[in-house]
Design a protein around this motif. Structure first.
Motif, PDB file in Angstrom:
ATOM      1  N   ARG A  46       0.838  -1.193   0.000  1.00 41.99           N
ATOM      2  CA  ARG A  46       0.000   0.000   0.000  1.00 41.99           C
ATOM      3  C   ARG A  46       0.878   1.249   0.000  1.00 41.99           C
ATOM      4  O   ARG A  46       0.650   2.191  -0.757  1.00 41.99           O
ATOM      5  CB  ARG A  46      -0.935   0.002   1.214  1.00 41.99           C
ATOM      6  CG  ARG A  46      -1.939   1.166   1.191  1.00 41.99           C
ATOM      7  CD  ARG A  46      -2.578   1.397   2.546  1.00 41.99           C
ATOM      8  NE  ARG A  46      -1.625   1.849   3.542  1.00 41.99           N
ATOM      9  CZ  ARG A  46      -1.053   3.065   3.596  1.00 41.99           C
ATOM     10  NH1 ARG A  46      -1.322   3.971   2.678  1.00 41.99           N
ATOM     11  NH2 ARG A  46      -0.206   3.385   4.560  1.00 41.99           N
ATOM     12  N   ARG A  47       1.905   1.258   0.829  1.00 44.62           N
ATOM     13  CA  ARG A  47       2.818   2.411   0.900  1.00 44.62           C
ATOM     14  C   ARG A  47       3.579   2.585  -0.415  1.00 44.62           C
ATOM     15  O   ARG A  47       3.724   3.707  -0.918  1.00 44.62           O
ATOM     16  CB  ARG A  47       3.802   2.226   2.065  1.00 44.62           C
ATOM     17  CG  ARG A  47       3.143   2.223   3.427  1.00 44.62           C
ATOM     18  CD  ARG A  47       4.141   1.927   4.522  1.00 44.62           C
ATOM     19  NE  ARG A  47       3.481   1.739   5.811  1.00 44.62           N
ATOM     20  CZ  ARG A  47       4.123   1.578   6.955  1.00 44.62           C
ATOM     21  NH1 ARG A  47       5.452   1.574   6.997  1.00 44.62           N
ATOM     22  NH2 ARG A  47       3.442   1.407   8.079  1.00 44.62           N
ATOM     23  N   PHE A  48       4.081   1.505  -0.961  1.00 45.11           N
ATOM     24  CA  PHE A  48       4.798   1.539  -2.243  1.00 45.11           C
ATOM     25  C   PHE A  48       3.900   2.087  -3.347  1.00 45.11           C
ATOM     26  O   PHE A  48       4.306   2.966  -4.116  1.00 45.11           O
ATOM     27  CB  PHE A  48       5.291   0.129  -2.585  1.00 45.11           C
ATOM     28  CG  PHE A  48       5.886  -0.007  -3.954  1.00 45.11           C
ATOM     29  CD1 PHE A  48       7.197   0.367  -4.197  1.00 45.11           C
ATOM     30  CD2 PHE A  48       5.139  -0.520  -5.005  1.00 45.11           C
ATOM     31  CE1 PHE A  48       7.753   0.239  -5.468  1.00 45.11           C
ATOM     32  CE2 PHE A  48       5.676  -0.646  -6.271  1.00 45.11           C
ATOM     33  CZ  PHE A  48       6.988  -0.272  -6.506  1.00 45.11           C
ATOM     34  N   ASP A  49       2.682   1.573  -3.422  1.00 47.51           N
ATOM     35  CA  ASP A  49       1.744   2.023  -4.459  1.00 47.51           C
ATOM     36  C   ASP A  49       1.429   3.519  -4.325  1.00 47.51           C
ATOM     37  O   ASP A  49       1.357   4.234  -5.326  1.00 47.51           O
ATOM     38  CB  ASP A  49       0.448   1.210  -4.405  1.00 47.51           C
ATOM     39  CG  ASP A  49       0.623  -0.227  -4.876  1.00 47.51           C
ATOM     40  OD1 ASP A  49       1.649  -0.544  -5.518  1.00 47.51           O
ATOM     41  OD2 ASP A  49      -0.286  -1.042  -4.588  1.00 47.51           O
ATOM     42  N   ALA A  50       1.256   3.987  -3.097  1.00 48.97           N
ATOM     43  CA  ALA A  50       0.946   5.406  -2.877  1.00 48.97           C
ATOM     44  C   ALA A  50       2.111   6.289  -3.319  1.00 48.97           C
ATOM     45  O   ALA A  50       1.902   7.314  -3.986  1.00 48.97           O
ATOM     46  CB  ALA A  50       0.614   5.655  -1.404  1.00 48.97           C
ATOM     47  N   LEU A  51       3.324   5.911  -2.975  1.00 50.73           N
ATOM     48  CA  LEU A  51       4.489   6.705  -3.381  1.00 50.73           C
ATOM     49  C   LEU A  51       4.671   6.663  -4.896  1.00 50.73           C
ATOM     50  O   LEU A  51       4.936   7.690  -5.531  1.00 50.73           O
ATOM     51  CB  LEU A  51       5.743   6.214  -2.676  1.00 50.73           C
ATOM     52  CG  LEU A  51       5.819   6.525  -1.189  1.00 50.73           C
ATOM     53  CD1 LEU A  51       6.993   5.800  -0.542  1.00 50.73           C
ATOM     54  CD2 LEU A  51       5.930   8.019  -0.944  1.00 50.73           C
ATOM     55  N   SER A  52       4.540   5.494  -5.474  1.00 50.12           N
ATOM     56  CA  SER A  52       4.700   5.363  -6.923  1.00 50.12           C
ATOM     57  C   SER A  52       3.657   6.180  -7.671  1.00 50.12           C
ATOM     58  O   SER A  52       3.980   6.874  -8.642  1.00 50.12           O
ATOM     59  CB  SER A  52       4.602   3.887  -7.322  1.00 50.12           C
ATOM     60  OG  SER A  52       5.641   3.145  -6.721  1.00 50.12           O
ATOM     61  N   ALA A  53       2.421   6.123  -7.216  1.00 52.98           N
ATOM     62  CA  ALA A  53       1.334   6.844  -7.892  1.00 52.98           C
ATOM     63  C   ALA A  53       1.519   8.353  -7.814  1.00 52.98           C
ATOM     64  O   ALA A  53       1.071   9.081  -8.702  1.00 52.98           O
ATOM     65  CB  ALA A  53      -0.016   6.447  -7.288  1.00 52.98           C
ATOM     66  N   SER A  54       2.179   8.838  -6.780  1.00 53.01           N
ATOM     67  CA  SER A  54       2.352  10.287  -6.617  1.00 53.01           C
ATOM     68  C   SER A  54       3.681  10.792  -7.183  1.00 53.01           C
ATOM     69  O   SER A  54       4.027  11.963  -7.003  1.00 53.01           O
ATOM     70  CB  SER A  54       2.227  10.663  -5.134  1.00 53.01           C
ATOM     71  OG  SER A  54       3.235  10.029  -4.373  1.00 53.01           O
TER      72      SER A  54
END
Length: 178
Positions: A46-54
């Motif tokens: 979840r953290r990885f996806d949030a950083l990648s998406a932003s």
């Protein structure tokens, strides 16, 4: 790739098992993170996806095709006025510490954050006793901007937070591009 060759590349979803293990060890045994319980792989994803998406850089360090460390530049604070400032995080497997992996990761992370248009990078180092992390950041132009004393309680003792900062890119006074 030769056994001693270090490869720094963008982290991938398939790296998250190794990333979770490295971070879990750091949380359980160290003071670099003020988390008390290691998150599971679902939370790390979840953290990885949030950083990648932003658009925040997230890097992996590999030696002999084995992930030995990772680093990312996440939001420094959630409010919009901070959008051009990032906070760096670097975690290494115990076997990779003291071998220049952290320096290589931080160099690449600074470059990636500059390329992404970020303007300032802040290091929040868990505990003033982390001399190696403080020296690492000094080597790459971070300067000490403050120490918050006794702000975290972990492993039966109070811990400081050391704050260091460096500018990114040449336009220190330009408005944010992000």
């Amino acid at each position: 790739m030769a056994d001693d060759t270090l490869l720094i590349r963008p982290a991938r979803p398939e790296d998250l098992g190794a990333i979770t293990a490295i971070y879990g060890h750091a949380v359980a045994t160290g003071t670099a993170s003020f988390e008390l319980d290691p998150p599971d792989e679902t939370e790390m994803r979840r953290r990885f996806d949030a950083l990648s998406a932003s658009g925040h850089p997230y890097l992996a360090a590999l030696r002999a095709d084995r992930l030995v460390g990772y680093a990312y530049a996440g939001p420094y604070r959630p409010r919009p006025a901070y959008r051009a400032t990032v906070e760096d995080s670097i975690y290494l497997s115990p076997s990779a510490q003291g071998q220049g992996v952290g320096l290589a990761l931080l160099k690449h992370l600074v470059g990636a954050a500059e390329a992404a248009g970020f303007r300032q990078m802040v290091a929040v180092i868990g505990d003033s006793g982390h001399r190696a992390s403080i020296r690492l950041h000094e080597r790459l132009g971070f300067r000490l901007v403050g120490t918050l004393e006794n702000v975290g309680w972990k492993h039966g003792r109070w811990l400081d937070s050391v704050l260091m900062q460096r500018g990114l890119g040449p336009a220190a006074d330009a408005p944010p591009a992000r």
